[in-house]
Design an enzyme around this catalytic site. Structure first.
Site, short mmCIF file in Angstrom:
data_model
loop_
_atom_site.label_atom_id
_atom_site.label_comp_id
_atom_site.label_asym_id
_atom_site.label_seq_id
_atom_site.Cartn_x
_atom_site.Cartn_y
_atom_site.Cartn_z
N ARG A 46 21.05 9.69 7.88
CA ARG A 46 21.73 10.98 7.77
C ARG A 46 22.60 11.31 8.98
O ARG A 46 23.69 11.83 8.84
CB ARG A 46 20.69 12.09 7.58
CG ARG A 46 20.02 12.07 6.21
CD ARG A 46 18.99 13.17 6.12
NE ARG A 46 18.32 13.21 4.82
CZ ARG A 46 17.29 13.99 4.54
NH1 ARG A 46 16.81 14.80 5.46
NH2 ARG A 46 16.74 13.96 3.34
N LYS A 107 6.35 4.13 -2.67
CA LYS A 107 5.35 4.07 -3.74
C LYS A 107 5.67 5.02 -4.87
O LYS A 107 5.40 4.73 -6.04
CB LYS A 107 3.94 4.34 -3.20
CG LYS A 107 3.71 5.71 -2.58
CD LYS A 107 3.91 5.67 -1.08
CE LYS A 107 3.57 6.97 -0.40
NZ LYS A 107 3.83 6.87 1.06
N VAL A 134 1.89 0.27 -0.26
CA VAL A 134 0.46 0.49 -0.51
C VAL A 134 -0.34 0.11 0.72
O VAL A 134 -0.36 -1.06 1.12
CB VAL A 134 -0.04 -0.32 -1.72
CG1 VAL A 134 -1.50 0.00 -2.00
CG2 VAL A 134 0.81 -0.05 -2.95
N GLY A 136 -0.03 0.48 3.93
CA GLY A 136 0.58 0.13 5.21
C GLY A 136 0.32 -1.28 5.69
O GLY A 136 0.84 -2.24 5.13
N ILE A 138 -2.26 -3.15 5.54
CA ILE A 138 -3.19 -4.01 4.79
C ILE A 138 -2.40 -4.80 3.76
O ILE A 138 -1.78 -4.21 2.88
CB ILE A 138 -4.26 -3.16 4.07
CG1 ILE A 138 -5.05 -2.31 5.08
CG2 ILE A 138 -5.20 -4.05 3.27
CD1 ILE A 138 -6.03 -1.35 4.43
N GLY A 189 0.34 15.68 13.41
CA GLY A 189 1.33 14.88 12.70
C GLY A 189 0.75 14.00 11.61
O GLY A 189 1.47 13.20 11.01
N ASP A 203 -0.45 11.08 -3.64
CA ASP A 203 -0.10 9.87 -2.89
C ASP A 203 -1.04 8.72 -3.24
O ASP A 203 -0.61 7.59 -3.52
CB ASP A 203 -0.15 10.17 -1.39
CG ASP A 203 0.11 8.94 -0.54
OD1 ASP A 203 1.28 8.49 -0.47
OD2 ASP A 203 -0.85 8.43 0.06
N LYS A 207 -0.23 4.97 -5.33
CA LYS A 207 -0.64 3.65 -4.83
C LYS A 207 -1.61 2.97 -5.79
O LYS A 207 -1.52 1.76 -6.02
CB LYS A 207 -1.27 3.80 -3.44
CG LYS A 207 -0.29 4.32 -2.40
CD LYS A 207 -1.01 4.71 -1.10
CE LYS A 207 -0.04 5.30 -0.10
NZ LYS A 207 -0.74 5.79 1.12
#
Length: 430
Positions: A46, A107, A134, A136, A138, A189, A203, A207
Protein backbone atom coordinates in the site's frame (compact mmCIF):
# COMPACT_ATOMS: atom_id res chain seq x y z
CA UNK A 1 23.57 -23.78 -10.72
CA UNK A 2 20.29 -23.14 -12.54
CA UNK A 3 18.82 -19.72 -13.22
CA UNK A 4 17.12 -18.01 -10.25
CA UNK A 5 13.50 -18.60 -9.37
CA UNK A 6 12.01 -15.13 -9.82
CA UNK A 7 9.30 -14.19 -7.36
CA UNK A 8 6.89 -11.28 -6.93
CA UNK A 9 5.53 -10.56 -3.46
CA UNK A 10 2.07 -9.03 -2.99
CA UNK A 11 1.84 -7.66 0.54
CA UNK A 12 4.67 -6.40 2.75
CA UNK A 13 3.11 -6.78 6.15
CA UNK A 14 4.52 -8.93 8.94
CA UNK A 15 4.79 -12.10 6.86
CA UNK A 16 5.93 -10.36 3.69
CA UNK A 17 8.74 -8.58 5.51
CA UNK A 18 9.68 -11.84 7.25
CA UNK A 19 9.88 -13.58 3.89
CA UNK A 20 12.13 -10.86 2.43
CA UNK A 21 14.44 -11.05 5.43
CA UNK A 22 14.63 -14.84 5.45
CA UNK A 23 15.50 -14.98 1.76
CA UNK A 24 18.20 -12.33 2.26
CA UNK A 25 19.74 -13.82 5.40
CA UNK A 26 19.70 -17.44 4.22
CA UNK A 27 20.31 -16.93 0.52
CA UNK A 28 23.33 -19.31 0.27
CA UNK A 29 21.56 -22.06 2.21
CA UNK A 30 18.36 -21.68 0.21
CA UNK A 31 20.22 -21.84 -3.09
CA UNK A 32 22.27 -24.86 -2.02
CA UNK A 33 19.23 -26.80 -0.84
CA UNK A 34 17.04 -26.22 -3.87
CA UNK A 35 19.72 -25.99 -6.55
CA UNK A 36 19.10 -22.38 -7.57
CA UNK A 37 18.78 -18.92 -6.02
CA UNK A 38 15.44 -17.36 -5.23
CA UNK A 39 15.31 -13.76 -6.40
CA UNK A 40 12.72 -11.12 -5.53
CA UNK A 41 12.01 -9.23 -8.76
CA UNK A 42 8.80 -7.37 -7.89
CA UNK A 43 6.82 -6.24 -4.84
CA UNK A 44 3.50 -4.55 -4.20
CA UNK A 45 2.15 -2.93 -1.04
CA UNK A 46 0.00 0.00 0.00
CA UNK A 47 2.66 2.53 0.99
CA UNK A 48 5.82 2.77 -1.10
CA UNK A 49 7.49 5.20 1.32
CA UNK A 50 6.97 3.27 4.54
CA UNK A 51 10.14 2.03 6.24
CA UNK A 52 9.54 -1.67 6.78
CA UNK A 53 13.04 -2.55 7.94
CA UNK A 54 13.85 -4.69 4.92
CA UNK A 55 15.52 -3.97 1.60
CA UNK A 56 13.35 -4.31 -1.49
CA UNK A 57 15.31 -1.86 -3.61
CA UNK A 58 16.29 -4.67 -5.99
CA UNK A 59 12.66 -5.24 -6.93
CA UNK A 60 10.29 -3.41 -9.26
CA UNK A 61 7.54 -1.69 -7.31
CA UNK A 62 3.91 -2.04 -8.30
CA UNK A 63 1.13 -0.03 -6.68
CA UNK A 64 -1.42 -2.59 -7.90
CA UNK A 65 -0.80 -6.25 -7.01
CA UNK A 66 -3.14 -7.49 -9.75
CA UNK A 67 -1.13 -5.65 -12.38
CA UNK A 68 2.04 -7.06 -10.85
CA UNK A 69 0.62 -10.58 -11.00
CA UNK A 70 -0.13 -10.13 -14.70
CA UNK A 71 2.94 -8.23 -15.84
CA UNK A 72 5.95 -8.81 -13.57
CA UNK A 73 8.80 -10.89 -14.97
CA UNK A 74 8.25 -13.54 -12.31
CA UNK A 75 7.86 -17.30 -12.10
CA UNK A 76 5.92 -17.19 -8.82
CA UNK A 77 3.55 -14.73 -7.18
CA UNK A 78 3.49 -14.80 -3.37
CA UNK A 79 0.10 -13.56 -2.13
CA UNK A 80 0.27 -12.21 1.42
CA UNK A 81 -2.59 -9.71 1.29
CA UNK A 82 -5.28 -11.71 3.08
CA UNK A 83 -9.04 -11.88 2.80
CA UNK A 84 -11.32 -14.35 1.07
CA UNK A 85 -12.23 -12.10 -1.86
CA UNK A 86 -11.36 -8.76 -3.42
CA UNK A 87 -7.81 -7.91 -4.34
CA UNK A 88 -6.30 -11.09 -2.85
CA UNK A 89 -8.47 -13.35 -5.00
CA UNK A 90 -7.99 -11.15 -8.05
CA UNK A 91 -4.22 -11.27 -7.58
CA UNK A 92 -4.15 -15.06 -7.36
CA UNK A 93 -6.40 -15.46 -10.41
CA UNK A 94 -4.29 -13.00 -12.39
CA UNK A 95 -1.11 -14.89 -11.50
CA UNK A 96 -2.60 -18.24 -12.48
CA UNK A 97 -4.00 -16.76 -15.68
CA UNK A 98 -0.53 -15.51 -16.57
CA UNK A 99 0.91 -18.98 -16.07
CA UNK A 100 2.68 -18.26 -12.79
CA UNK A 101 2.84 -20.46 -9.71
CA UNK A 102 1.21 -19.09 -6.55
CA UNK A 103 2.35 -19.34 -2.94
CA UNK A 104 -0.12 -18.00 -0.37
CA UNK A 105 -0.69 -17.79 3.37
CA UNK A 106 -4.37 -16.99 2.84
CA UNK A 107 -6.48 -19.63 4.60
CA UNK A 108 -9.74 -17.68 4.19
CA UNK A 109 -9.30 -17.47 0.41
CA UNK A 110 -8.58 -21.19 0.11
CA UNK A 111 -11.32 -22.24 2.50
CA UNK A 112 -13.89 -20.43 0.35
CA UNK A 113 -12.46 -20.71 -3.16
CA UNK A 114 -9.79 -23.41 -2.84
CA UNK A 115 -11.20 -26.01 -5.21
CA UNK A 116 -11.94 -23.48 -7.96
CA UNK A 117 -8.45 -22.03 -7.63
CA UNK A 118 -6.92 -25.51 -7.69
CA UNK A 119 -8.80 -26.30 -10.91
CA UNK A 120 -7.63 -23.03 -12.45
CA UNK A 121 -4.03 -23.77 -11.49
CA UNK A 122 -4.18 -27.28 -12.91
CA UNK A 123 -5.63 -25.97 -16.18
CA UNK A 124 -2.60 -23.69 -16.49
CA UNK A 125 -0.13 -26.39 -15.33
CA UNK A 126 1.02 -24.28 -12.38
CA UNK A 127 1.12 -25.02 -8.65
CA UNK A 128 -0.90 -23.45 -5.83
CA UNK A 129 1.03 -23.87 -2.58
CA UNK A 130 -0.18 -22.86 0.89
CA UNK A 131 1.88 -24.41 3.69
CA UNK A 132 1.85 -21.03 5.43
CA UNK A 133 -1.96 -20.95 5.54
CA UNK A 134 -2.26 -23.61 8.25
CA UNK A 135 -0.40 -23.60 11.57
CA UNK A 136 2.47 -21.32 10.54
CA UNK A 137 5.76 -23.03 11.25
CA UNK A 138 4.29 -26.55 11.45
CA UNK A 139 4.69 -28.32 8.08
CA UNK A 140 1.36 -30.10 8.40
CA UNK A 141 0.20 -29.75 4.78
CA UNK A 142 3.39 -31.37 3.54
CA UNK A 143 3.13 -34.04 6.23
CA UNK A 144 -0.41 -34.98 5.20
CA UNK A 145 0.15 -34.67 1.46
CA UNK A 146 3.51 -36.42 1.35
CA UNK A 147 4.92 -37.94 4.52
CA UNK A 148 1.66 -39.61 5.60
CA UNK A 149 0.19 -40.06 2.13
CA UNK A 150 0.17 -43.86 2.38
CA UNK A 151 -2.18 -43.85 5.36
CA UNK A 152 -5.94 -43.96 5.56
CA UNK A 153 -6.47 -41.00 7.88
CA UNK A 154 -9.12 -41.57 10.51
CA UNK A 155 -8.93 -38.24 12.27
CA UNK A 156 -6.94 -35.00 12.25
CA UNK A 157 -7.29 -32.50 15.05
CA UNK A 158 -5.39 -29.74 16.70
CA UNK A 159 -4.89 -26.36 18.27
CA UNK A 160 -4.92 -24.12 15.21
CA UNK A 161 -5.29 -20.64 16.70
CA UNK A 162 -2.59 -19.21 18.95
CA UNK A 163 -4.75 -16.32 20.18
CA UNK A 164 -7.34 -18.66 21.69
CA UNK A 165 -4.70 -20.96 23.11
CA UNK A 166 -2.95 -17.99 24.75
CA UNK A 167 -6.23 -16.76 26.26
CA UNK A 168 -7.19 -20.17 27.67
CA UNK A 169 -3.67 -20.72 29.00
CA UNK A 170 -3.60 -17.33 30.73
CA UNK A 171 -7.07 -17.88 32.19
CA UNK A 172 -5.89 -21.17 33.67
CA UNK A 173 -2.66 -19.74 35.05
CA UNK A 174 -4.09 -16.55 36.56
CA UNK A 175 -7.74 -17.33 37.33
CA UNK A 176 -8.88 -14.31 35.34
CA UNK A 177 -11.93 -14.36 33.10
CA UNK A 178 -12.13 -14.17 29.32
CA UNK A 179 -12.65 -10.43 28.80
CA UNK A 180 -9.74 -9.50 31.07
CA UNK A 181 -7.29 -11.84 29.35
CA UNK A 182 -8.58 -10.87 25.91
CA UNK A 183 -7.68 -7.25 26.65
CA UNK A 184 -4.18 -8.33 27.62
CA UNK A 185 -3.86 -10.37 24.42
CA UNK A 186 -4.88 -7.31 22.38
CA UNK A 187 -2.33 -5.16 24.21
CA UNK A 188 0.41 -7.71 23.48
CA UNK A 189 -0.55 -7.93 19.80
CA UNK A 190 -1.79 -11.54 19.99
CA UNK A 191 -5.41 -10.50 19.29
CA UNK A 192 -6.87 -7.99 16.85
CA UNK A 193 -8.96 -4.99 17.91
CA UNK A 194 -11.93 -7.00 16.58
CA UNK A 195 -11.06 -10.49 17.86
CA UNK A 196 -14.14 -12.29 16.56
CA UNK A 197 -12.30 -14.00 13.69
CA UNK A 198 -10.12 -15.77 16.27
CA UNK A 199 -12.23 -16.18 19.40
CA UNK A 200 -15.40 -17.25 17.57
CA UNK A 201 -13.58 -20.13 15.87
CA UNK A 202 -13.68 -18.83 12.28
CA UNK A 203 -9.90 -18.82 11.79
CA UNK A 204 -9.67 -22.37 13.12
CA UNK A 205 -12.58 -23.36 10.87
CA UNK A 206 -10.81 -22.11 7.75
CA UNK A 207 -7.69 -24.08 8.60
CA UNK A 208 -9.61 -27.21 9.55
CA UNK A 209 -11.46 -27.19 6.21
CA UNK A 210 -8.11 -27.23 4.38
CA UNK A 211 -6.70 -30.03 6.54
CA UNK A 212 -9.85 -32.12 6.07
CA UNK A 213 -9.60 -31.77 2.30
CA UNK A 214 -6.03 -33.06 2.22
CA UNK A 215 -6.59 -35.71 4.88
CA UNK A 216 -9.73 -37.21 3.35
CA UNK A 217 -9.37 -36.36 -0.33
CA UNK A 218 -12.58 -34.36 -0.41
CA UNK A 219 -13.43 -30.88 -1.72
CA UNK A 220 -12.86 -28.07 0.75
CA UNK A 221 -16.19 -27.61 2.53
CA UNK A 222 -15.97 -24.70 4.92
CA UNK A 223 -19.76 -24.45 4.96
CA UNK A 224 -19.94 -27.85 6.66
CA UNK A 225 -17.66 -26.85 9.56
CA UNK A 226 -19.45 -26.48 12.90
CA UNK A 227 -17.90 -23.54 14.76
CA UNK A 228 -18.17 -22.49 18.37
CA UNK A 229 -15.76 -20.11 20.07
CA UNK A 230 -14.42 -19.53 23.56
CA UNK A 231 -16.38 -16.45 24.70
CA UNK A 232 -18.54 -18.44 27.16
CA UNK A 233 -15.63 -20.23 28.85
CA UNK A 234 -15.12 -18.89 32.36
CA UNK A 235 -12.34 -19.19 34.90
CA UNK A 236 -14.79 -21.32 36.87
CA UNK A 237 -15.01 -23.81 34.00
CA UNK A 238 -11.24 -24.04 33.81
CA UNK A 239 -11.03 -24.69 37.55
CA UNK A 240 -13.67 -27.41 37.38
CA UNK A 241 -11.89 -28.94 34.38
CA UNK A 242 -8.64 -29.14 36.34
CA UNK A 243 -10.47 -30.80 39.23
CA UNK A 244 -11.91 -33.37 36.85
CA UNK A 245 -8.50 -34.05 35.28
CA UNK A 246 -8.87 -32.04 32.07
CA UNK A 247 -7.51 -28.99 30.24
CA UNK A 248 -9.75 -26.86 28.05
CA UNK A 249 -8.50 -26.26 24.49
CA UNK A 250 -10.14 -24.82 21.41
CA UNK A 251 -9.71 -27.63 18.89
CA UNK A 252 -10.52 -28.19 15.27
CA UNK A 253 -11.44 -31.83 14.67
CA UNK A 254 -12.11 -33.58 11.36
CA UNK A 255 -12.96 -37.26 11.55
CA UNK A 256 -14.59 -40.12 9.72
CA UNK A 257 -17.91 -41.18 11.23
CA UNK A 258 -20.67 -43.54 10.16
CA UNK A 259 -22.58 -40.46 8.99
CA UNK A 260 -19.74 -38.99 6.91
CA UNK A 261 -16.88 -36.59 7.56
CA UNK A 262 -17.55 -34.45 10.63
CA UNK A 263 -15.70 -31.13 10.86
CA UNK A 264 -16.09 -29.32 14.16
CA UNK A 265 -14.46 -26.42 16.00
CA UNK A 266 -15.25 -25.84 19.66
CA UNK A 267 -13.77 -25.85 23.17
CA UNK A 268 -12.84 -29.36 24.29
CA UNK A 269 -11.93 -30.94 27.57
CA UNK A 270 -8.82 -33.02 26.99
CA UNK A 271 -7.28 -35.35 29.54
CA UNK A 272 -4.29 -33.78 31.28
CA UNK A 273 -2.26 -36.84 30.32
CA UNK A 274 -2.55 -36.24 26.56
CA UNK A 275 0.38 -34.42 24.90
CA UNK A 276 -1.88 -31.83 23.27
CA UNK A 277 -3.16 -30.77 26.68
CA UNK A 278 0.35 -29.48 27.50
CA UNK A 279 0.56 -27.21 24.44
CA UNK A 280 0.26 -23.74 25.93
CA UNK A 281 0.56 -20.08 25.04
CA UNK A 282 0.60 -19.09 21.39
CA UNK A 283 1.77 -22.50 20.24
CA UNK A 284 -0.18 -24.71 17.84
CA UNK A 285 -0.25 -28.49 17.56
CA UNK A 286 -1.75 -30.91 15.07
CA UNK A 287 -2.38 -34.62 15.56
CA UNK A 288 -2.94 -37.03 12.68
CA UNK A 289 -4.35 -40.51 13.31
CA UNK A 290 -3.85 -43.00 10.49
CA UNK A 291 -4.22 -46.73 10.04
CA UNK A 292 -0.48 -47.42 9.65
CA UNK A 293 1.15 -44.48 11.42
CA UNK A 294 -1.22 -44.71 14.42
CA UNK A 295 -0.76 -41.21 15.85
CA UNK A 296 1.64 -38.40 14.91
CA UNK A 297 1.77 -34.99 16.55
CA UNK A 298 3.50 -31.85 15.33
CA UNK A 299 3.89 -28.78 17.54
CA UNK A 300 5.23 -25.29 16.89
CA UNK A 301 4.47 -21.63 16.57
CA UNK A 302 1.37 -21.10 14.48
CA UNK A 303 1.78 -17.47 13.48
CA UNK A 304 4.16 -14.55 13.37
CA UNK A 305 6.73 -13.28 10.92
CA UNK A 306 9.32 -16.01 11.40
CA UNK A 307 7.25 -19.21 11.43
CA UNK A 308 4.94 -18.12 8.63
CA UNK A 309 7.79 -16.84 6.47
CA UNK A 310 9.53 -20.17 7.04
CA UNK A 311 6.52 -21.94 5.53
CA UNK A 312 6.32 -19.50 2.59
CA UNK A 313 9.97 -20.06 1.77
CA UNK A 314 9.61 -23.83 2.08
CA UNK A 315 6.97 -23.71 -0.67
CA UNK A 316 9.19 -21.48 -2.79
CA UNK A 317 12.10 -23.90 -2.39
CA UNK A 318 9.94 -26.80 -3.51
CA UNK A 319 9.01 -24.87 -6.63
CA UNK A 320 12.63 -23.89 -7.24
CA UNK A 321 13.67 -27.54 -7.00
CA UNK A 322 10.90 -28.69 -9.33
CA UNK A 323 8.94 -30.39 -6.58
CA UNK A 324 5.18 -30.04 -6.60
CA UNK A 325 2.00 -31.82 -5.67
CA UNK A 326 -1.70 -31.31 -6.39
CA UNK A 327 -3.12 -28.57 -4.19
CA UNK A 328 -5.18 -30.88 -1.98
CA UNK A 329 -3.20 -34.08 -2.49
CA UNK A 330 -5.01 -35.33 -5.59
CA UNK A 331 -6.13 -33.50 -8.75
CA UNK A 332 -9.22 -31.39 -8.16
CA UNK A 333 -11.46 -33.60 -10.33
CA UNK A 334 -10.53 -36.61 -8.16
CA UNK A 335 -11.61 -35.03 -4.87
CA UNK A 336 -14.53 -37.14 -3.66
CA UNK A 337 -17.59 -35.30 -2.43
CA UNK A 338 -18.25 -37.64 0.49
CA UNK A 339 -21.20 -36.93 2.84
CA UNK A 340 -20.77 -34.32 5.54
CA UNK A 341 -21.92 -35.25 9.03
CA UNK A 342 -23.58 -32.69 11.29
CA UNK A 343 -22.66 -31.89 14.88
CA UNK A 344 -25.92 -33.44 16.12
CA UNK A 345 -24.55 -36.86 15.14
CA UNK A 346 -21.44 -36.48 17.29
CA UNK A 347 -21.15 -39.09 20.02
CA UNK A 348 -19.17 -38.26 23.14
CA UNK A 349 -19.16 -37.35 26.81
CA UNK A 350 -20.08 -33.88 28.01
CA UNK A 351 -19.33 -31.41 30.78
CA UNK A 352 -22.25 -29.16 31.72
CA UNK A 353 -22.16 -26.20 34.10
CA UNK A 354 -25.38 -24.76 35.46
CA UNK A 355 -25.98 -21.68 37.58
CA UNK A 356 -28.96 -22.54 39.74
CA UNK A 357 -30.86 -21.13 42.69
CA UNK A 358 -30.05 -23.33 45.66
CA UNK A 359 -33.43 -24.68 46.77
CA UNK A 360 -35.06 -28.07 47.34
CA UNK A 361 -36.22 -30.04 44.32
CA UNK A 362 -33.76 -28.65 41.75
CA UNK A 363 -31.84 -31.90 41.35
CA UNK A 364 -35.06 -33.83 40.95
CA UNK A 365 -36.10 -31.50 38.12
CA UNK A 366 -32.71 -31.91 36.45
CA UNK A 367 -32.89 -35.69 36.77
CA UNK A 368 -36.33 -35.68 35.16
CA UNK A 369 -35.04 -33.62 32.22
CA UNK A 370 -32.16 -36.06 31.70
CA UNK A 371 -34.48 -39.04 31.91
CA UNK A 372 -36.88 -37.57 29.35
CA UNK A 373 -34.00 -36.95 26.93
CA UNK A 374 -32.53 -40.42 27.61
CA UNK A 375 -29.21 -39.00 28.78
CA UNK A 376 -27.22 -40.66 31.56
CA UNK A 377 -25.36 -38.54 34.12
CA UNK A 378 -21.94 -39.78 35.17
CA UNK A 379 -21.09 -37.37 38.00
CA UNK A 380 -22.28 -34.17 39.67
CA UNK A 381 -20.46 -31.49 41.65
CA UNK A 382 -21.91 -28.58 43.63
CA UNK A 383 -19.73 -25.89 45.14
CA UNK A 384 -21.24 -24.00 48.03
CA UNK A 385 -24.51 -24.35 49.91
CA UNK A 386 -26.38 -21.08 50.21
CA UNK A 387 -30.17 -21.55 50.22
CA UNK A 388 -31.90 -19.04 47.99
CA UNK A 389 -28.66 -17.90 46.31
CA UNK A 390 -27.20 -18.84 42.92
CA UNK A 391 -24.55 -21.56 42.98
CA UNK A 392 -22.68 -23.50 40.27
CA UNK A 393 -23.59 -27.10 39.59
CA UNK A 394 -21.40 -29.21 37.32
CA UNK A 395 -22.45 -32.47 35.71
CA UNK A 396 -20.74 -34.86 33.33
CA UNK A 397 -22.72 -37.01 30.93
CA UNK A 398 -21.85 -40.50 29.80
CA UNK A 399 -21.23 -40.89 26.06
CA UNK A 400 -24.36 -39.96 24.18
CA UNK A 401 -25.47 -38.56 20.84
CA UNK A 402 -25.20 -34.78 20.76
CA UNK A 403 -28.81 -34.33 19.69
CA UNK A 404 -29.91 -36.04 22.91
CA UNK A 405 -27.56 -33.94 25.03
CA UNK A 406 -29.01 -30.79 23.46
CA UNK A 407 -32.56 -31.95 24.16
CA UNK A 408 -31.62 -32.48 27.79
CA UNK A 409 -30.10 -29.01 28.06
CA UNK A 410 -33.15 -27.40 26.45
CA UNK A 411 -35.33 -29.00 29.12
CA UNK A 412 -32.93 -28.05 31.90
CA UNK A 413 -32.78 -24.43 30.70
CA UNK A 414 -36.56 -24.20 31.17
CA UNK A 415 -36.33 -25.07 34.89
CA UNK A 416 -37.15 -21.92 36.88
CA UNK A 417 -34.17 -22.36 39.19
CA UNK A 418 -31.67 -22.36 36.29
CA UNK A 419 -30.79 -18.67 35.93
CA UNK A 420 -28.58 -18.66 32.79
CA UNK A 421 -28.14 -20.86 29.71
CA UNK A 422 -26.20 -24.05 30.49
CA UNK A 423 -22.56 -24.12 29.47
CA UNK A 424 -21.71 -27.36 27.64
CA UNK A 425 -18.17 -28.47 26.75
CA UNK A 426 -17.45 -31.69 24.89
CA UNK A 427 -15.11 -34.16 26.57
CA UNK A 428 -12.74 -35.76 24.06
CA UNK A 429 -11.37 -39.28 24.46
CA UNK A 430 -8.20 -38.80 22.38
Amino acid sequence: MSAPLRIAIAGLGTVGVGTVRLLAEHAPTVAARCGRPIEIVAVSARDRLRNRGCDVSMATWYDDPVTMAREADADVVVELIGGSDGVARDTVLAAIGAGRHVVTANKALLAIHGVDLARAAEAQSVHLAYEAAVAGGIPIVKALREGLAGNQVRRVYGILNGTCNYILTAMGETGRDFEDVLGEAQHLGYAEADPSFDVDGIDTGHKLALLASVAFGRPVDFGAVYMEGIRRITAMDITFAEELGYRIKLLGVAEETEHGILQRVHPCMVSQGRPIAAVDGVFNAVVVEGDYVDRSMLEGRGAGAGPTASAVVADLMDLAAGRGAPTFGVPADRLVGSPAATIDTHVGAYYVRLMVVDRPGVFADIATALRDAQVSMESILQRGHDPGETVPVVMTFHRTVEAAAKRALERIARIDAVVEPPCMIRIEAF
